[in-house]
Structures are given as C-alpha cells and as structure tokens.
Scaffold this active site. Structure first.
Site, short mmCIF file in Angstrom:
data_model
loop_
_atom_site.label_atom_id
_atom_site.label_comp_id
_atom_site.label_asym_id
_atom_site.label_seq_id
_atom_site.Cartn_x
_atom_site.Cartn_y
_atom_site.Cartn_z
N ASP A 15 44.94 40.55 75.62
CA ASP A 15 45.50 39.84 74.45
C ASP A 15 44.35 39.49 73.36
OD1 ASP A 15 47.59 39.52 72.88
OD2 ASP A 15 47.67 37.58 73.48
N ASP A 70 48.68 45.76 77.21
CA ASP A 70 47.74 45.17 76.01
C ASP A 70 46.23 45.94 76.57
OD1 ASP A 70 49.62 43.39 75.10
OD2 ASP A 70 49.00 41.80 76.29
N ASP A 121 60.07 35.08 72.71
CA ASP A 121 58.67 35.39 71.87
C ASP A 121 58.05 34.20 71.48
OD1 ASP A 121 59.22 38.10 72.52
OD2 ASP A 121 59.93 38.39 70.55
#
Length: 383
Positions: free
Chosen positions: A174, A212, A364
C-alpha cells in the site's frame, strides 16, 4: 489516473482475515475480521427498514491488520469515470458454486449470530453471510500462520470444496497508505511465505497472491521493484511446490488503472507468465468495475503477458453489481450492489472464476471504521 480499489484497513485486514480485537462493537460497526467467510445471494425477503443492531461481540481467532482502500492510485479508489458497463446493472446470479468453501469465521457471521432480531438479518445472512468469500492473512505472524492457513484449507478439503486464501504481507504494501504493514523486509517475507505454503495441504486451493503488490509498484525505487518482483516470483514457486493443486494468481489491478501492456510487463517480471509459479492474474479486488469491463481488460493483459495457454484470470465481483461510480468515488460509494455469485464456472474463455475477495459490508472507512463490518452498508449492497 485511476485509483486503486481496496480499503482494508489501518488496523487489520480488510476483506476477511484473521484478527484479534476483543472490544465491543456498536450497533452499526463490527470489529475487524477474523477469517473472512462467505456470502451467498438469493432473492431477499421483503426489505425491512433498517434498525439499529445491538453490539456483536465475538472471539477473533488471530490478530491481523486490515486492508484499507483509502489511497489515491490504489485499489482503494474507483476510477475517475464510471465503467463503460457501469450504467447497466449486472444480472446477479442466485446460486454460488457449491465447489467453493465458505469458512465459518468472519465478521458478517459474527454479526448475524449476535443479532437474531435485527430486521436486516435475513437479507444480510442469505445474500452475504451464506456465500463463500476469501480468507485474508494480513498480519505478519510467522509463528502461527501455518496453523491458521491449515485450518482453512483442511476445512475445505474435509468438505471437498475449494477455499480461497489471500496472503497479504509483502513489505511496503500500500506504499505506506492506510493498508501499510506487512513483513519487516523481503527476507522475512520469504520466510513467512514458506510457512504460509506449509499450511496449504494437498487439496485444491485458490491463492490470491498479494493484492496491491504489482499495480502500484511505481511507488518503489528501481532496485526495490526488482527485489519485489524476485520475491513474488519465488512466492509463486514455493506455493505451487508445496501444493501442486494450488492455483496462484497475481495482481493485475483493474480495468480503470494501468494499461494492459504496462501491467503485463510488471506481471512478467514477477513470474506471472511462468507455469512454475503462476496460474494467471486477478483483478478488481475491492473495486467496483463491471464484470464485462474486467473480462475485456484481463484478456488484454493475458495476451500481452504471454506464457502458457492455460493461464487465466479471476475477478472480484463482490461489489460490482452496478459498476464503478462516477467522479472517482471509492469510499463506500452510494448505489453499489453485490455482483455475480462466486463461482469456478464462468462460461467465459480465459476467466477461471468470479470470486468475492473483499467481503461485502466491510467498510472502506466512510460508513464505518475501515475494514470493519457495517450492517447498514451490507444491507444497502444486498437488498
């Protein structure tokens, strides 16, 4: 550019992993997942008006960070424009594949068990809680990861079903955003993958290798990138050597992000074109892009990737029933819906599976704390 698509969290792993938070949860917020479990879609009963649910305490098996989709350029955000097919709701199929394994531990199942009288319960349970979803392993806990992975894979083997597991511990994941965390360095990660692989058993299992890790690799220096590619290629080989029936898929981002040829170049360097380490690619994890868009994109990536003819793609359809929202909205956007039911039989050439990699209802970060199960959000997706 199109942002990524996943918000797993700042605390543990978003979609379904193992975490050990024992605090009480409020009526519309559940704590981070344990092991992600399943969802399942059927015509819902008459839609009741939501009411507040009581706290849903539950024991979490193991600790683990959550995945967070909050950073621009990451899976945590949808593209700046809606999907081409986003304006046309998808057909949401009724039955998930009986071949996929539904693990018995997840935030949604914790909430269902703790809230038998909530009017949203029937819809959430039948359309989300009963469906097979991925199990995330996002915490760097080398001493326990083998046992925890084995608990999932042995559960699937006992039922003759296929579990979906997500190793998510690559260093610098990330790019330092909300889902930051993982192993302290690549040597430690390699050792963690060895232990992860030791839990895979000998039955069929799908491995979604490090969301990711490739679509946003530009955040790394050239040297760091090269080292990550080598570690991911090694990871694929280790996983497949440990269990030849494991199907390993690599990160392709999603249709609103990198150009297919660019993404394929990174995938190739990471071993995704080699049968010794890869069965293909995955896309749309935690994002909202329409299945038709992802099918077209994945086929272009696979064409550019080259490699064995048997390489395929899997697509996260957990929240893409109405396609991607407009204007780059990514954080629990309104008007989204559950997508196609999880299945290993898509009827589409080159598309191996539709999977629920992110568990619907895990926020989220806007309708609940990042990575936590939020009943009101789950209900809106499911009804």
């Amino acid at each position: 550019m199109v942002a990524a698509a996943s918000v797993v969290v700042a605390v543990g792993t978003a979609t379904g992993m193992i975490s050990s938070f024992g605090e009480d949860r409020g009526s519309d917020e559940a704590r981070p997942p344990e092991v992600t479990a399943s969802p399942r879609l059927e015509p819902p009963p008459a839609v009741p008006s939501p009411s507040s649910a009581g706290p849903s305490p539950s024991a979490s098996p193991e600790p683990g960070p959550e995945k967070d989709e909050k950073k621009e350029g990451k899976r945590g955000k949808a593209s700046a424009t809606p999907s081409a097919a986003g304006s046309v709701p998808e057909q949401r199929s009724g039955a998930a594949s009986p071949r996929l394994y539904r693990h018995s531990e997840s935030q949604v199942l914790d909430w269902v068990r703790a809230n038998p009288g909530d009017p949203r319960r029937a819809v959430i349970e039948s359309r989300i809680g009963d469906r097979p979803a991925a199990v995330w392993f996002a915490d760097y806990s080398p001493d326990t990861v083998t046992t925890r992975v084995r608990a999932v894979t042995s559960g699937g083997a006992a039922r003759g079903q296929v579990p979906v597991v997500v190793p998510y511990a690559i260093p610098d994941r990330d790019c330092g955003g909300y889902s930051q965390g993982g192993a302290p360095d690549l040597d430690a990660y390699d050792g963690w993958i060895d232990r992860f692989a030791a839990g895979l058993g000998s039955g069929e299992v799908v491995v979604i290798l490090e969301p990711d890790s490739l679509a946003q690799v530009e955040c790394l220096s050239t040297g760091e990138r090269t080292a990550r590619f080598a570690s991911l290629a090694r990871a694929g080989r280790v996983l497949k050597e440990a269990n030849p029936r494991a199907r390993v898929y690599y990160d392709a981002g999603h249709s609103g992000w990198n150009a297919p040829a660019k993404q394929a170049g990174w995938l190739r360097q990471a071993g995704a074109a080699s049968a010794a380490s890869s069965d293909g690619i995955f896309s749309n994890v935690s994002n909202f892009h329409a299945t038709a868009d992802e099918i077209a994109y994945d086929r272009r990536v696979l064409d550019a990737l080259g490699g064995p003819s048997g390489l395929g793609a899997v697509i996260d359809t957990s929240r893409n029933g109405n396609g991607a929202p407009a204007a780059g909205q990514w954080c629990d956007p309104e008007g989204r819906a559950l997508g196609r039911a999880p299945t290993l039989s898509t009827g589409e050439a080159g598309i191996d599976a539709y999977l629920w990699v992110k568990l619907p209802g895990e926020s989220d970060g806007c309708k609940g704390a990042p990575g936590t199960f939020t009943p009101s959000y789950a209900y809106d997706l499911a009804r």
